[in-house]
Scaffold this motif. Structure first.
Motif, PDB file in Angstrom:
ATOM      1  N   THR A 207       0.742   4.400  -2.690  1.00 49.01           N
ATOM      2  CA  THR A 207       0.375   5.736  -2.231  1.00 49.01           C
ATOM      3  C   THR A 207       1.547   6.713  -2.341  1.00 49.01           C
ATOM      4  O   THR A 207       1.335   7.913  -2.534  1.00 49.01           O
ATOM      5  CB  THR A 207      -0.153   5.691  -0.790  1.00 49.01           C
ATOM      6  OG1 THR A 207       0.814   5.070   0.074  1.00 49.01           O
ATOM      7  CG2 THR A 207      -1.454   4.899  -0.717  1.00 49.01           C
TER       8      THR A 207
ATOM      9  N   SER B  81     -14.264  -0.953   1.227  1.00 47.92           N
ATOM     10  CA  SER B  81     -13.426   0.123   0.731  1.00 47.92           C
ATOM     11  C   SER B  81     -14.291   1.336   0.436  1.00 47.92           C
ATOM     12  O   SER B  81     -15.449   1.217   0.036  1.00 47.92           O
ATOM     13  CB  SER B  81     -12.719  -0.313  -0.551  1.00 47.92           C
ATOM     14  OG  SER B  81     -12.187   0.800  -1.238  1.00 47.92           O
ATOM     15  N   ARG B  82     -13.721   2.519   0.627  1.00 51.49           N
ATOM     16  CA  ARG B  82     -14.470   3.729   0.300  1.00 51.49           C
ATOM     17  C   ARG B  82     -14.798   3.776  -1.188  1.00 51.49           C
ATOM     18  O   ARG B  82     -15.797   4.364  -1.588  1.00 51.49           O
ATOM     19  CB  ARG B  82     -13.685   4.978   0.709  1.00 51.49           C
ATOM     20  CG  ARG B  82     -12.351   5.154   0.000  1.00 51.49           C
ATOM     21  CD  ARG B  82     -11.561   6.316   0.600  1.00 51.49           C
ATOM     22  NE  ARG B  82     -10.261   6.462  -0.022  1.00 51.49           N
ATOM     23  CZ  ARG B  82     -10.040   7.158  -1.135  1.00 51.49           C
ATOM     24  NH1 ARG B  82     -11.053   7.750  -1.746  1.00 51.49           N
ATOM     25  NH2 ARG B  82      -8.833   7.250  -1.651  1.00 51.49           N
ATOM     26  N   HIS B  83     -13.984   3.140  -2.011  1.00 50.38           N
ATOM     27  CA  HIS B  83     -14.280   3.109  -3.438  1.00 50.38           C
ATOM     28  C   HIS B  83     -15.500   2.235  -3.715  1.00 50.38           C
ATOM     29  O   HIS B  83     -16.338   2.573  -4.552  1.00 50.38           O
ATOM     30  CB  HIS B  83     -13.076   2.592  -4.225  1.00 50.38           C
ATOM     31  CG  HIS B  83     -11.899   3.507  -4.172  1.00 50.38           C
ATOM     32  ND1 HIS B  83     -11.860   4.694  -4.851  1.00 50.38           N
ATOM     33  CD2 HIS B  83     -10.715   3.405  -3.506  1.00 50.38           C
ATOM     34  CE1 HIS B  83     -10.705   5.294  -4.618  1.00 50.38           C
ATOM     35  NE2 HIS B  83      -9.994   4.535  -3.806  1.00 50.38           N
TER      36      HIS B  83
ATOM     37  N   TRP C 146      -7.859  -3.344  -3.250  1.00 46.03           N
ATOM     38  CA  TRP C 146      -8.037  -1.985  -2.734  1.00 46.03           C
ATOM     39  C   TRP C 146      -6.785  -1.569  -1.950  1.00 46.03           C
ATOM     40  O   TRP C 146      -6.136  -2.412  -1.325  1.00 46.03           O
ATOM     41  CB  TRP C 146      -9.234  -1.904  -1.805  1.00 46.03           C
ATOM     42  CG  TRP C 146     -10.555  -2.303  -2.374  1.00 46.03           C
ATOM     43  CD1 TRP C 146     -11.366  -3.302  -1.941  1.00 46.03           C
ATOM     44  CD2 TRP C 146     -11.258  -1.676  -3.465  1.00 46.03           C
ATOM     45  NE1 TRP C 146     -12.508  -3.350  -2.699  1.00 46.03           N
ATOM     46  CE2 TRP C 146     -12.475  -2.371  -3.628  1.00 46.03           C
ATOM     47  CE3 TRP C 146     -10.964  -0.609  -4.324  1.00 46.03           C
ATOM     48  CZ2 TRP C 146     -13.400  -2.020  -4.611  1.00 46.03           C
ATOM     49  CZ3 TRP C 146     -11.884  -0.267  -5.303  1.00 46.03           C
ATOM     50  CH2 TRP C 146     -13.082  -0.966  -5.437  1.00 46.03           C
ATOM     51  N   LEU C 147      -6.498  -0.293  -1.943  1.00 40.28           N
ATOM     52  CA  LEU C 147      -5.366   0.221  -1.163  1.00 40.28           C
ATOM     53  C   LEU C 147      -5.820   0.658   0.220  1.00 40.28           C
ATOM     54  O   LEU C 147      -5.607   1.786   0.654  1.00 40.28           O
ATOM     55  CB  LEU C 147      -4.693   1.384  -1.918  1.00 40.28           C
ATOM     56  CG  LEU C 147      -4.119   1.048  -3.281  1.00 40.28           C
ATOM     57  CD1 LEU C 147      -3.481   2.264  -3.928  1.00 40.28           C
ATOM     58  CD2 LEU C 147      -3.085  -0.085  -3.163  1.00 40.28           C
ATOM     59  N   ASP C 148      -6.466  -0.261   0.932  1.00 40.34           N
ATOM     60  CA  ASP C 148      -6.946  -0.023   2.294  1.00 40.34           C
ATOM     61  C   ASP C 148      -6.253  -0.991   3.235  1.00 40.34           C
ATOM     62  O   ASP C 148      -6.143  -2.184   2.935  1.00 40.34           O
ATOM     63  CB  ASP C 148      -8.463  -0.254   2.391  1.00 40.34           C
ATOM     64  CG  ASP C 148      -9.247   0.689   1.517  1.00 40.34           C
ATOM     65  OD1 ASP C 148      -8.881   1.881   1.473  1.00 40.34           O
ATOM     66  OD2 ASP C 148     -10.231   0.253   0.878  1.00 40.34           O
ATOM     67  N   PRO C 149      -5.758  -0.518   4.378  1.00 34.29           N
ATOM     68  CA  PRO C 149      -5.140  -1.438   5.340  1.00 34.29           C
ATOM     69  C   PRO C 149      -6.124  -2.524   5.773  1.00 34.29           C
ATOM     70  O   PRO C 149      -7.314  -2.271   5.909  1.00 34.29           O
ATOM     71  CB  PRO C 149      -4.765  -0.523   6.515  1.00 34.29           C
ATOM     72  CG  PRO C 149      -4.690   0.847   5.923  1.00 34.29           C
ATOM     73  CD  PRO C 149      -5.715   0.886   4.842  1.00 34.29           C
TER      74      PRO C 149
ATOM     75  N   ILE D  88       0.843  -1.202   0.000  1.00 29.74           N
ATOM     76  CA  ILE D  88       0.000   0.000   0.000  1.00 29.74           C
ATOM     77  C   ILE D  88       0.872   1.243   0.000  1.00 29.74           C
ATOM     78  O   ILE D  88       0.621   2.211  -0.735  1.00 29.74           O
ATOM     79  CB  ILE D  88      -0.942  -0.014   1.226  1.00 29.74           C
ATOM     80  CG1 ILE D  88      -1.962  -1.146   1.096  1.00 29.74           C
ATOM     81  CG2 ILE D  88      -1.656   1.336   1.367  1.00 29.74           C
ATOM     82  CD1 ILE D  88      -2.842  -1.319   2.316  1.00 29.74           C
TER      83      ILE D  88
ATOM     84  N   ASP E 158      -4.417   6.363  -5.425  1.00 30.28           N
ATOM     85  CA  ASP E 158      -5.362   5.844  -4.430  1.00 30.28           C
ATOM     86  C   ASP E 158      -6.063   4.586  -4.932  1.00 30.28           C
ATOM     87  O   ASP E 158      -6.890   4.002  -4.238  1.00 30.28           O
ATOM     88  CB  ASP E 158      -6.380   6.904  -4.018  1.00 30.28           C
ATOM     89  CG  ASP E 158      -7.262   7.361  -5.169  1.00 30.28           C
ATOM     90  OD1 ASP E 158      -7.002   6.952  -6.324  1.00 30.28           O
ATOM     91  OD2 ASP E 158      -8.209   8.120  -4.916  1.00 30.28           O
TER      92      ASP E 158
ATOM     93  N   ARG F 191     -16.513  -4.485   6.584  1.00 25.60           N
ATOM     94  CA  ARG F 191     -15.602  -3.426   6.168  1.00 25.60           C
ATOM     95  C   ARG F 191     -15.616  -3.318   4.643  1.00 25.60           C
ATOM     96  O   ARG F 191     -15.382  -4.307   3.948  1.00 25.60           O
ATOM     97  CB  ARG F 191     -14.178  -3.718   6.647  1.00 25.60           C
ATOM     98  CG  ARG F 191     -14.034  -3.690   8.160  1.00 25.60           C
ATOM     99  CD  ARG F 191     -12.595  -3.825   8.572  1.00 25.60           C
ATOM    100  NE  ARG F 191     -12.020  -5.095   8.132  1.00 25.60           N
ATOM    101  CZ  ARG F 191     -10.740  -5.415   8.308  1.00 25.60           C
ATOM    102  NH1 ARG F 191      -9.916  -4.560   8.876  1.00 25.60           N
ATOM    103  NH2 ARG F 191     -10.285  -6.583   7.901  1.00 25.60           N
TER     104      ARG F 191
END
Length: 444
Positions: free
Chosen positions: A91, A365-367, A441-444, A87, A96, A363
């Protein structure tokens, strides 16, 4: 009722695939005494040649094999993310999302290693015997299907201005492949010939030859070319040129693995799918949410099926992945299924509604949330999906192969990724890397 298609029957076995030449090659292997696994490998390598817009050697393959009299097993031909694909790395480049195309989206290619392992462990034929069909079609040409040329046209500007090695193969003289026109890939034919040569240099033992070919793929001339090309910056769907993270160490470390399938019994049938590293279990959730007693093809049936599909896909977004905290048993449990069924009302839902198995908070992703809420931008279109054109409007697809032999051995496989529109062609190999990391996704 007049049937316009015959009932297909045979004595050597049966093959079904997304291209007639792959089916014919696999059938020829069955007729020559090979088993389902020999035939599948032969057909798969032909698919790499004749459907380059749907799959390639730089891609991956999930497969389920069912030996006669034995339990089904999954063979995972999905390569992992390179060690450097973190990630933080993405970033730090101002991204993103993982780009939909280009070297940054490349995972370790898993398909070829998986096919070679299948041939080693379950086949009876030599590498030369199963590769000869693919080599002939690559060297001498095959009639291009319509979608190959159409796909090339969607990325013509990219090929001509940036991915010039792809243009050399798929736009010779500026002309895209015509439907039915002869399409050749001499570099790919030479790759397979060299793989055979390195295999046969290991001696006459079939298994030793295949092991030598696997080593040449992951540590030898193929790995060297792939790693060197991945390190070269190339234009991707972010609109910038980036180098990839794939290294020789990543290629050398990967091994395909066997595992048990995920299963669910519905209406007396036990259905087997690949695990949570794929979206396969979503189909099992769909079946679980569909009541057994529903009359097929009624409005109520379709309503329940479609609404259940939405719920299953929402769970996929929230819970599927390599490090999922929720076991598939929880997602398929009768208790959880009944809770989810109660969400299906009389009207269609427009919401993304993942559940809370074992009381856990979902959970997303915001996307995923943004797309679900109706937002549409160039970055959101196709986010997390196999987007392959800079404008986000062209998508990749996939192919499939099924074989059953005279002894009752069966295999179902879905080769995908490594499309001609994924990455620039590696000129000395004749195929591009894949882009499977575009689905992360680039989410932890």
């Amino acid at each position: 009722m007049v049937q316009t298609r015959p009932t297909l029957q045979g004595t050597f076995g049966m093959v079904s695939s997304t291209h007639w030449l792959a089916s014919a090659a696999a059938m020829a292997v069955l007729e020559d005494g090979g088993n389902a696994y020999d035939a599948a490998v032969a057909g798969a390598f032909v698919l790499h040649v004749v459907e380059p817009h749907l799959n390639g050697p730089g891609g991956e393959v999930p497969m389920i094999l069912a030996p006669a009299g034995g339990a089904p097993k999954v063979l995972c031909g999905q390569g992992p993310a390179p060690a450097g694909a973190t990630i933080e790395h993405y970033t730090s480049l101002g991204l993103d999302l993982v780009p939909g195309t280009g070297p940054l989206a490349a995972a370790v290619p898993g398909a070829v290693e998986a096919w070679l392992l299948l041939l080693h462990d379950h086949g009876t034929k030599s590498l030369r015997e199963v590769l000869k069909y693919a080599i002939t079609y690559a060297a001498d040409g095959h009639p291009a299907v319509e979608r190959v040329g159409a796909t090339v046209e969607t990325v013509r500007e990219l090929f001509e201005n940036e991915w010039t090695t792809s243009a050399e193969l798929y736009l010779p003289g500026g002309v895209a492949p015509k439907p039915g026109g002869l399409l050749k890939n001499p570099a790919l034919a030479e790759t397979w010939r060299r793989l055979i040569a390195e295999a046969e240099a290991a001696g006459s033992d079939r298994e030793a030859q295949i092991e030598a070919a696997r080593k040449a793929w992951r540590e030898g001339f193929v790995a060297e070319a792939l790693a060197a090309f991945a390190a070269k910056p190339a234009m991707d769907s972010s609109g910038e040129r980036h180098a990839g993270t794939l290294t020789a160490d990543d290629l050398a470390a990967f091994r395909p693995a066997y595992e048990d399938p995920v299963t669910h019994t519905w209406n007396g049938w036990t259905v087997a799918k690949v695990g949570l590293w794929s979206q396969g279990p979503a189909f099992l959730q769909q079946l679980a949410l569909l009541p057994d007693e529903l009359e097929y093809a009624t409005p109520e049936y379709y309503h329940r099926l479609i609404e259940g599909t939405k719920l299953a896909m929402a769970d996929r977004e929230a819970w599927y992945g390599d490090s999922t905290e929720v076991p598939i048993e929880a997602l398929l449990s009768p208790e959880y299924t009944e809770i989810r069924r109660k969400l299906i009302g009389e009207r269609a839902s427009f919401d993304l509604r993942p559940g809370s198995p074992e009381g856990r908070e979902p959970r997303l992703s915001r996307h995923a949330r943004y797309v679900a809420d109706g937002g549409v931008t160039a970055s959101a279109i196709g986010a997390g999906e196999p987007t392959v054109a800079k404008d986000g409007l062209t998508r990749g697809d996939t192919c499939h192969l099924d074989v059953v032999d005279r002894w009752g051995n069966m295999i179902a496989a879905t080769p995908s990724g490594g499309w001609l529109q994924s990455n620039p062609v590696v000129p000395e190999l004749g195929f591009p890397l894949g882009t499977r990391l575009q689905m992360a996704w680039l989410d932890p």
